[in-house]
Each structure stands twice: as structure tokens, then as C-alpha cells.
Design an enzyme around this catalytic site. Structure first.
Site, PDB file in Angstrom:
ATOM      1  N   THR A  71       0.773  -1.405   0.092  1.00  0.00           N
ATOM      2  CA  THR A  71      -0.237  -0.035   0.085  1.00  0.00           C
ATOM      3  C   THR A  71       0.827   1.328  -0.118  1.00  0.00           C
ATOM      4  O   THR A  71       0.586   2.204  -0.927  1.00  0.00           O
ATOM      5  CB  THR A  71      -0.850   0.142   1.299  1.00  0.00           C
ATOM      6  N   THR A  72       1.902   1.165   0.887  1.00  0.00           N
ATOM      7  CA  THR A  72       2.759   2.318   1.221  1.00  0.00           C
ATOM      8  C   THR A  72       3.469   2.808  -0.419  1.00  0.00           C
ATOM      9  O   THR A  72       3.459   3.832  -0.816  1.00  0.00           O
ATOM     10  CB  THR A  72       3.754   2.163   1.892  1.00  0.00           C
ATOM     11  N   HIS A 137      -8.838  -0.621   2.809  1.00  0.00           N
ATOM     12  CA  HIS A 137      -8.674  -2.250   2.771  1.00  0.00           C
ATOM     13  C   HIS A 137      -9.852  -3.029   2.867  1.00  0.00           C
ATOM     14  O   HIS A 137     -10.083  -4.181   2.843  1.00  0.00           O
ATOM     15  CB  HIS A 137      -7.936  -2.592   4.238  1.00  0.00           C
ATOM     16  N   LYS A 293      11.946  -4.738   4.711  1.00  0.00           N
ATOM     17  CA  LYS A 293      12.613  -5.331   3.551  1.00  0.00           C
ATOM     18  C   LYS A 293      12.264  -4.946   2.306  1.00  0.00           C
ATOM     19  O   LYS A 293      12.923  -4.789   1.470  1.00  0.00           O
ATOM     20  CB  LYS A 293      12.902  -6.734   4.034  1.00  0.00           C
TER      21      LYS A 293
HETATM   22  P1  A3P Z   1       8.074  -6.188   4.246  1.00  0.00           P
HETATM   23  O1  A3P Z   1       7.549  -6.129   5.667  1.00  0.00           O
HETATM   24  O2  A3P Z   1       7.933  -7.681   3.775  1.00  0.00           O
HETATM   25  O3  A3P Z   1       9.412  -5.722   4.173  1.00  0.00           O
HETATM   26  P2  A3P Z   1       2.046  -1.939   3.411  1.00  0.00           P
HETATM   27  O4  A3P Z   1       2.620  -0.646   2.457  1.00  0.00           O
HETATM   28  O5  A3P Z   1       0.872  -2.336   2.646  1.00  0.00           O
HETATM   29  O6  A3P Z   1       1.938  -1.508   4.836  1.00  0.00           O
HETATM   30  O7  A3P Z   1       3.078  -2.929   3.073  1.00  0.00           O
HETATM   31  C1  A3P Z   1       4.301  -2.949   3.714  1.00  0.00           C
HETATM   32  C2  A3P Z   1       5.438  -3.862   2.959  1.00  0.00           C
HETATM   33  O8  A3P Z   1       5.613  -2.932   1.747  1.00  0.00           O
HETATM   34  C3  A3P Z   1       6.650  -3.874   3.930  1.00  0.00           C
HETATM   35  O9  A3P Z   1       7.352  -5.281   3.678  1.00  0.00           O
HETATM   36  C4  A3P Z   1       7.437  -2.830   3.419  1.00  0.00           C
HETATM   37  O10 A3P Z   1       8.804  -3.219   3.664  1.00  0.00           O
HETATM   38  C5  A3P Z   1       7.157  -3.041   1.924  1.00  0.00           C
HETATM   39  N1  A3P Z   1       7.358  -1.256   1.206  1.00  0.00           N
HETATM   40  C6  A3P Z   1       7.042  -0.407   1.923  1.00  0.00           C
HETATM   41  N2  A3P Z   1       7.389   0.640   1.151  1.00  0.00           N
HETATM   42  C7  A3P Z   1       7.950   0.414   0.075  1.00  0.00           C
HETATM   43  C8  A3P Z   1       8.395   0.520  -1.254  1.00  0.00           C
HETATM   44  N3  A3P Z   1       8.779   1.975  -1.385  1.00  0.00           N
HETATM   45  N4  A3P Z   1       8.930  -0.143  -2.284  1.00  0.00           N
HETATM   46  C9  A3P Z   1       8.861  -1.815  -1.880  1.00  0.00           C
HETATM   47  N5  A3P Z   1       8.333  -2.251  -0.667  1.00  0.00           N
HETATM   48  C10 A3P Z   1       7.908  -1.201   0.067  1.00  0.00           C
END
Ligand code: A3P
Length: 326
Positions: A71-72, A137, A293
Site C-alpha cells: 500500500t505504501t 482495505h 525489507k
Molecule cells: P516487508 O514487511 O515484507 O518488508 P503496506 O505498505 O501495505 O503496509 O506493506 C508494507 C510492506 O511493503 C513491507 O514489506 C514494506 O517493507 C514494503 N514497502 C514499503 N514501502 C516500499 C517501497 N517503497 N518499495 C517496496 N516495498 C515497500
């Protein structure tokens, strides 16, 4: 405890609604099932407020996902794409005053049910510039009530559930450890609730299938993306996103490396190094906890072969016949 996880915002009407719904208490809080999806109580209040009071505009863009699916990243990419077309080349994506430099993607793109419509049943959205960007969500069928006949665009990002599960576990431990009983969040207990489907915004298969079907039925308004594709071929995927959002890259932009600049701006490495993401919070959640990660297959470091097999079986069983595959 973040507001969306509490139960102190409930109207009398929602209390009555909850008493008619199936409820379940997980390690620490109560969830209830509304329209096939599990919510903590305050979030349900946000969902109900949204369904009752949201007035869509045709230019709205809604970024949807199951938690921890990228999402981020999707928010950052969409902000960067729109920012460039908003400023129409007066400002390039590496401008020092870019909004992503001073706010977290979740501060810039609020969640409908966990932020906007939870804070107020009728939030003031008049000062949002067009196109308005929201996120959610909720499953697609829950959005469709207020979005009926709207032309707004929805982008869904899907991610391998084994990585999602590991990501949820890390995120929960970081954000809730201080407020909840120590040891209440084990990977095993999260795995069990994930597999049973009785988890926040679960079942995950209902969540993804609602958007997958929506994207097949109405591809002009629902775009289905995958985290793994974004990782494997970011250029192709961001161009696909830009086209869907009606702000494709011009030849000139491509030639001057704007695609790569946006990818770099939105990279986990870059975003997580910004001051705002190292120290700030968005809705009581540490911004830094949104970046970990970002790898495909990190689950291999955490799940046992039995856990792997069980999730694979769920994928096979729940997605059978849908045309959707990992
Ligand atoms: P991991 O915990 O496997 O590292 P959301 O944004 O939906 O909350 O998901 C978070 C997941 O996206 C985390 O995965 C996070 O590290 C990863 N994430 C956040 N920002 C990111 C980016 N700019 N590029 C790739 N992955 C990213």
C-alpha cells in the site's frame, strides 16, 4: 492504541448493528463480520460512516489493498505520478519540495474507513484538490454501495500471502508491543487466524477476489496490480499505472529519465531514509514501521514447510476457477 483498533467511537446505531453481527475475540480485541469482512469495532464505525456519507467524484482515485501488500509503495507511486502531471513539467519529480519529502505516503493518502470516516461521520473533504486520493482495505463490494454509478478509478495491489503474513507479524509487533500484553502476537497465532480467515480485513481471499473480479468486469475503472510484478519490472508496471490514471509518460519524459526518477524517489531505500519517515507518525503508527525489507520471498526465513504447504493449499482451494494465480 491506534483509534481504528479501539472501540470507543461507536454510535448507538453501530452498537445495535454489532449486536446483530457475528463477533470473535482474537488475542486481544473483538472483531465482527460485516458484509463478509472482519473489522475491529471502531473500523466498522468508519465503514458504516463511509457507506452512509461518502459522496464520490468521478475523478476520485482509490488505492486498495489487503494490509501489508504494498500500500505504501502504491501510494507513493501514485502521488509522484499525479504530482508531475499536476505541475505539468513546471516541476520535475526530483524537486526538493516534493510532497513525499515532507509527509509519509499515508499522511498524504488517508484511509477512508480507518482515518477520514472514523474521525468524523461527515469529514470535510472540500479542501482536497482534484483528483482526490483515498485508500482502503475494504473489499470492493463494500465500496460499491456509495460508489454506485461513479466513474472513479480503483487500483488494487496484491501480494503473496506468505510475505503478507510475515509483514503483518513484524508490523504488529513493532506497533502494538508497547500497548498490549507481551507475547500476544506470535507468528503461529497470526498464521492460524490468517488461515481461518478471521483476521482484520480478512478473509484475504475474499478481499482479493472482489477486486480481481471487479478488474475483469470493469477494467477501465479497476486496475489489478501485483507487488511481485512491481519488483520484477517496475518500469513496465509504473507505465501501466500511469496509463490507467490517464497521465501516461510522454516520449520526452521517458527520454529525460522521468520514469526512473519516480522509481528512485519512491524506492524503499529513498523513502525510508527521509527524516519524516524515520521519526514521524501517521495516525498513531510509526512511519518507520511501514518500511522494512520489501523483498519477495522473505517468508522463507520464517515459515515452516508445514505453514508453507497450508497456505499453498488455501491459495489452491480459494482461488480455484477464478483465473487468479500467484
Ligand atoms: P516487508 O514487511 O515484507 O518488508 P503496506 O505498505 O501495505 O503496509 O506493506 C508494507 C510492506 O511493503 C513491507 O514489506 C514494506 O517493507 C514494503 N514497502 C514499503 N514501502 C516500499 C517501497 N517503497 N518499495 C517496496 N516495498 C515497500
Amino acid at each position: 492504541l491506534p483509534s481504528h483498533l479501539r472501540e470507543d467511537k461507536l454510535s448507538e446505531e453501530t452498537k445495535t448493528l454489532i449486536s446483530s453481527l457475528v463477533s470473535y475475540k482474537d488475542a486481544s480485541r473483538k472483531l465482527c463480520n460485516y458484509q463478509g469482512c472482519w473489522y475491529y469495532y471502531n473500523t466498522l464505525q468508519g465503514v458504516v460512516n463511509f457507506q452512509r456519507n461518502f459522496k464520490p467524484q468521478d475523478s476520485d482515485i482509490i488505492l486498495a489493498s489487503f494490509p501489508k501488500s504494498g500500500t505504501t509503495w502504491l501510494k507513493a507511486l501514485t502521488i509522484a505520478l499525479l504530482e508531475r502531471s499536476k505541475k505539468n513539467k513546471d516541476r520535475s519529480c526530483d524537486d526538493i519540495h516534493h510532497p513525499l519529502e515532507s509527509d509519509n505516503p499515508h499522511g498524504l493518502v488517508p484511509f477512508l474507513e480507518m482515518n477520514l470516516f472514523l474521525k468524523s461521520s461527515t469529514p470535510d473533504l472540500t479542501n482536497l484538490s482534484s483528483p482526490r486520493l483515498f485508500s482502503t482495505h475494504m473489499p470492493l463490494h463494500t465500496l460499491q454501495v456509495p460508489l454506485k454509478d461513479s466513474l472513479c478509478k480503483i487500483v488494487y495491489v496484491w501480494r503473496n500471502w506468505k510475505d503478507v503474513l510475515v509483514s503483518i507479524w513484524h508490523f504488529t509487533c513493532i506497533n502494538l508491543e508497547e500497548t498490549e500484553a507481551e507475547g500476544s502476537f506470535t507468528l503461529e497465532s497470526m498464521f492460524d487466524s490468517f488461515c481461518s480467515g478471521v483476521n482484520y480485513f480478512g478473509p484475504s481471499w475474499e478481499n482479493v477476489l472482489s477486486y480481481w473480479r471487479g478488474s475483469l468486469e470493469d477494467p477501465k475503472h479497476v486496475l489489478f496490480m501485483r507487488y511481485e510484478d512491481l519488483k520484477a519490472e517496475p518500469r513496465g508496471q509504473i507505465k501501466r499505472l500511469a496509463e490507467f490514471l490517464a497521465c501516461p509518460f510522454s516520449q520526452e519524459e521517458e527520454d529525460s529519465g522521468d520514469v526512473e526518477k519516480i522509481l528512485e524517489l519512491c524506492s524503499l531505500r529513498n523513502l525510508s531514509s527521509l527524516e519524516i519517515n524515520k521519526t514521524g507518525t501517521s495516525n498513531d503508527v510509526h512511519n518507520s514501521s511501514f518500511f522494512r525489507k520489501g523483498e519477495v520471498g522473505d517468508w522463507k526465513n520464517y515459515l515452516t514447510p508445514e505453514m508453507e504447504k497450508k497456505i499453498d493449499n488455501i491459495v489452491e482451494e480459494k482461488l480455484r476457477g477464478s483465473g487468479l494465480k500467484f
